[in-house]
Design a protein around this motif. Structure first.
Motif, PDB file in Angstrom:
ATOM      1  N   ASP A 113      46.094  39.707  36.783  1.00 20.56           N
ATOM      2  CA  ASP A 113      46.042  40.161  38.055  1.00 20.56           C
ATOM      3  C   ASP A 113      46.517  41.881  38.134  1.00 20.56           C
ATOM      4  N   TRP A 136      44.448  34.614  41.018  1.00 18.83           N
ATOM      5  CA  TRP A 136      44.665  36.069  41.870  1.00 18.83           C
ATOM      6  C   TRP A 136      44.247  35.904  43.121  1.00 18.83           C
ATOM      7  N   ARG A 140      46.713  33.917  45.298  1.00 22.15           N
ATOM      8  CA  ARG A 140      47.936  34.697  45.717  1.00 22.15           C
ATOM      9  C   ARG A 140      47.695  35.988  46.451  1.00 22.15           C
ATOM     10  N   LYS A 141      46.476  36.276  46.518  1.00 20.22           N
ATOM     11  CA  LYS A 141      46.218  37.400  47.578  1.00 20.22           C
ATOM     12  C   LYS A 141      45.726  36.823  48.916  1.00 20.22           C
TER      13      LYS A 141
END
Length: 182
Positions: free
Chosen positions: A135, A172, A175-176
């Motif tokens: 990340d 990643w 999560r973004k």
């Protein structure tokens, strides 16, 4: 190779000339000097350029990724050749060369953001690092998919290694809150 043979490196590509004949540790680089390695990385990168956000900037990144070795390469007392910190040591030289090649600030930003992280991508795949490490990598580069494929071109990663990094990239993105595909 034609650039080297025809002495076409003078001028626009002066920063590449010190790579010719610059030795590398044969354990990691049996292909020989940094120039030969760079040409091999470019050859491998062509297989990935259609998978990244900016193919032109990606190919320039492949060309520039080891320029810092000209400043950092040393031979230890035991004879081992090392280039510690090369991934960041070449930033100024890369910037100077890019200023001669292009006026596109977006391209320059891309290359200068990717090069310092190219070794981390390879380390993370080798170590099968956790999501937190990858990340951080993806947070710090201009093109997360591009850094994956630069690592693949640099080290000749296997399909399994590439899949590992792409999986980390998907995590990643989730999560973004991003939805696009690599």
């Amino acid at each position: 190779m034609k650039l080297k043979e025809k002495k076409k490196l003078q001028g626009k590509y002066d920063e590449l000339r010190p790579l010719i004949g610059l030795e590398q540790d044969p354990v990691w680089h049996p292909e020989g000097d940094v120039w030969n390695h760079t040409m091999q990385v470019i050859d491998r990168a062509t297989a990935y350029r259609d998978k990244v956000r900016d193919p032109y900037a990606f190919m320039l990144t492949a060309l520039c990724h080891d320029i810092g070795k000209a400043k950092t390469t040393t031979r230890d007392e035991d004879g081992r050749i090392r280039s510690r910190g090369h991934e960041t040591a070449g930033q100024h030289a890369i910037s100077v060369m890019l200023n001669r090649i292009t006026n596109d600030e977006r391209v320059k930003k891309y290359v200068l953001s990717q090069v310092p992280w190219h070794m981390k991508a390879n380390i993370y795949v080798t170590d099968r690092s956790g999501q937190k490490s990858t990340d951080k990598l993806f947070d710090n580069v201009e093109d997360p998919v591009g850094i994956i494929y630069l690592a693949a071109a640099d080290k000749g990663l296997s399909d399994e290694d590439i899949a590992f990094l792409l999986d980390r990239y998907e995590g990643w993105k989730q999560r973004k809150g991003e939805c696009e595909k690599p």
